[in-house]
Structure formats: structure tokens, C-alpha cells
Design an enzyme around this catalytic site. Structure first.
Site, PDB file in Angstrom:
ATOM      1  N   ASN A   9       0.838  -1.083   0.045  1.00 49.70           N
ATOM      2  CA  ASN A   9       0.078   0.176  -0.056  1.00 49.70           C
ATOM      3  C   ASN A   9       0.890   1.479   0.051  1.00 49.70           C
ATOM      4  OD1 ASN A   9      -2.978  -0.955   0.157  1.00 49.70           O
ATOM      5  ND2 ASN A   9      -2.245  -1.951   2.151  1.00 49.70           N
ATOM      6  N   THR A  10       1.956   1.175   0.702  1.00 49.02           N
ATOM      7  CA  THR A  10       2.902   2.287   0.611  1.00 49.02           C
ATOM      8  C   THR A  10       3.968   2.269  -0.380  1.00 49.02           C
ATOM      9  OG1 THR A  10       2.315   2.727   3.019  1.00 49.02           O
ATOM     10  CG2 THR A  10       4.384   3.745   2.196  1.00 49.02           C
ATOM     11  N   ALA A 115      -1.984 -10.806  -0.234  1.00 50.19           N
ATOM     12  CA  ALA A 115      -0.766 -11.639  -0.599  1.00 50.19           C
ATOM     13  C   ALA A 115       0.522 -11.546   0.217  1.00 50.19           C
ATOM     14  CB  ALA A 115      -0.543 -11.070  -2.135  1.00 50.19           C
ATOM     15  N   ASP A 116       0.622 -10.400   0.499  1.00 54.08           N
ATOM     16  CA  ASP A 116       1.750 -10.383   1.368  1.00 54.08           C
ATOM     17  C   ASP A 116       2.145 -11.059   2.669  1.00 54.08           C
ATOM     18  OD1 ASP A 116      -0.036  -8.583   2.525  1.00 54.08           O
ATOM     19  OD2 ASP A 116       0.945  -7.003   3.052  1.00 54.08           O
TER      20      ASP A 116
END
Length: 266
Positions: A9-10, A115-116
């Protein structure tokens, strides 16, 4: 070499992983990080990556396969175009097709697991031996993930990331300054000025959260528990708490490499 792309996200992390059969197999040769922006085009990625490859003394032809793991669906298309147009590879997509998850997701909504988090579980079980594994990932969110002895993902916890919490605090309180995320100068939890008080609240507050939640997790489990820290801030917190058995900053990338290796073997 494998180009493993972890789109969070970052940030998006691009890593070159040695896929040879020799002693260096699985070694991360280089890694680069760029802010996540779904509007960034494949051409923009390519220019940036080409320059970085040159700095490493490598050419685009060194990349022979690509795998993408993402929690940002809007970023996926341009990363796929990058792979096909500039590296002439049809990318594997983590969790899809021949790169489907090789572990059970023993939760109520398997399709909603990021997924991470699954990639971390795959890498953790491959690298460490314990009845129970807990992976703490310091990203946009701070996540706790449980992996059982059979390698199944059993669930976990999602808490606001430390940067996210600090940003929210500064934005909501007009007189509070923006501070760097770092350990306080001593172990006192009584601050004598505004910045010290903020640093104590953010840093020791997160240490207390980590230690408290782990204690509760362990109380629910049978057998030994090994705790693995990952993410950029794991090394910082590891210096100030004894909860981690090991810190592995590149756990997600290792998970992508293992998933790609398994897909090639199918």
C-alpha cells in the site's frame, strides 16, 4: 534471474533473486523501493529500473522471469505491462493460476487474506521450524500472522501501522509537530516536553502493543511459538524488545521466490 515485485500500500519493492542451481540460489542480488502510485505507467517503471540495473552492472536480459504479489489491485495492470513489454516475460501473479497458494488458508474468508501475509507464511514455514510461527510485519498496517506446523495460515491480527498512527495524530491535533520514528533517548516513559511525550507514546506504545498481543496469542496456542519480525521497522523494534526470535526484513520477497520456484516445478 527472477524479478520479484512486492506491491504494498505504501511502497513497491523490486528485487532480483538468483535462480541458478549453484550455491547462490535464492540470494537477493539487489532490491529497490519506490512509492506506490497506481497511476505510474509501465514506461515510467521501465526507465527507473533500467537506470538501477545499469548501476548494478546488469542488463534487462538478466531478468528471465517475473512474479508479482500485490495488495493494490489498481497497480497490477501496469506491472504486468512492464513485465511483458520490457522484460518479455508473462508474469506469475501470486495466488493465481500456476502460482496458486500452496498452503491452506484456514480462516473464514480465505479470499480476503492479503498476498503479502500469505507470502510471509510460505517463507516463514520454509525457513523456520516450530510448532507455531507468528510473523509480525511492520508495513502500512502492523500485522500478526499465525502459521501452524502443517504450514497452514491460521489467521492473525491487523493493527494500524506506526507511520499511519503518527500521521493521524499529527493531522488531528493542530499543535503537535511531526516527529521522526525513533527510539526515545532513554527508557523513561515520562516525557518532559511535547516531542518526547509523542515519541514515548508512539514508540513504547507500539512495543507494549507487540508484547501484549503476543502474550495473548501464546496463551491460546499449544506448543512452542517462534516469532519472526519483518518489514522496514522490525530491526528498530528488535533493539528494544526481546519478543523476536529472528528478524528477516526480506521475508515477503523470499516467499515470492519460493512461490515462483514451485510454479516452475509444476
Amino acid at each position: 534471474m527472477l524479478l520479484a515485485i512486492d506491491a504494498g500500500n505504501t511502497n513497491i519493492v523490486f528485487a532480483l533473486v538468483d535462480t541458478g542451481a549453484g550455491e547462490g540460489a535464492g540470494t537477493i542480488r539487489a532490491r529497490w523501493r519506490i512509492a506506490t502510485d497506481p497511476r505510474r505507467t509501465a514506461d515510467q517503471y521501465a526507465v527507473w529500473l533500467h537506470q538501477l540495473l545499469e548501476l548494478e552492472g546488469l542488463e534487462r536480459g538478466a531478468v528471465t522471469s517475473v512474479i508479482i504479489g500485490t495488495v493494490v489491485p489498481r497497480a497490477l495492470h501496469n506491472l504486468e505491462v512492464l513485465s511483458v513489454k520490457y522484460f518479455h516475460c508473462t508474469p506469475l501473479i501470486a495466488g493465481q493460476g500456476v502460482a496458486a497458494w500452496p498452503i491452506a488458508l484456514d480462516v473464514d474468508e480465505p479470499g480476503s487474506v492479503g498476498a503479502d501475509r500469505v507470502l510471509n507464511a510460505i517463507a516463514a514455514r520454509d525457513r523456520f521450524d516450530a510448532d507455531n510461527l507468528v510473523v509480525i510485519d511492520f508495513g502500512t498496517a502492523t500485522t500478526f500472522d499465525l502459521v501452524d506446523r502443517k504450514g497452514a495460515y491460521r489467521g492473525g491480527i491487523i493493527a494500524p501501522g506506526i507511520n499511519l498512527s503518527l500521521d493521524a495524530l499529527v493531522q488531528a491535533a493542530a499543535k503537535l509537530p511531526r516527529i521522526a520514528i525513533e527510539a526515545p533517548s532513554d527508557r523513561s516513559v515520562i516525557g518532559r516536553n511535547t516531542e518526547a511525550q509523542m515519541r514515548i507514546g508512539v514508540f513504547w506504545g507500539y512495543v507494549a502493543m507487540i508484547e501484549g498481543l503476543l502474550e495473548r496469542i501464546k496463551a491460546e496456542l499449544d506448543g512452542p511459538v517462534s516469532v519472526i519480525g519483518t518489514g522496514g521497522l522490525a530491526l528498530l523494534f528488535d533493539k528494544h524488545t526481546n519478543v523476536f526470535d529472528v528478524v528477516e526484513p526480506d521475508l515477503t520477497i523470499h516467499g515470492l521466490a519460493l512461490l515462483a520456484k514451485g510454479a516452475d516445478a509444476r
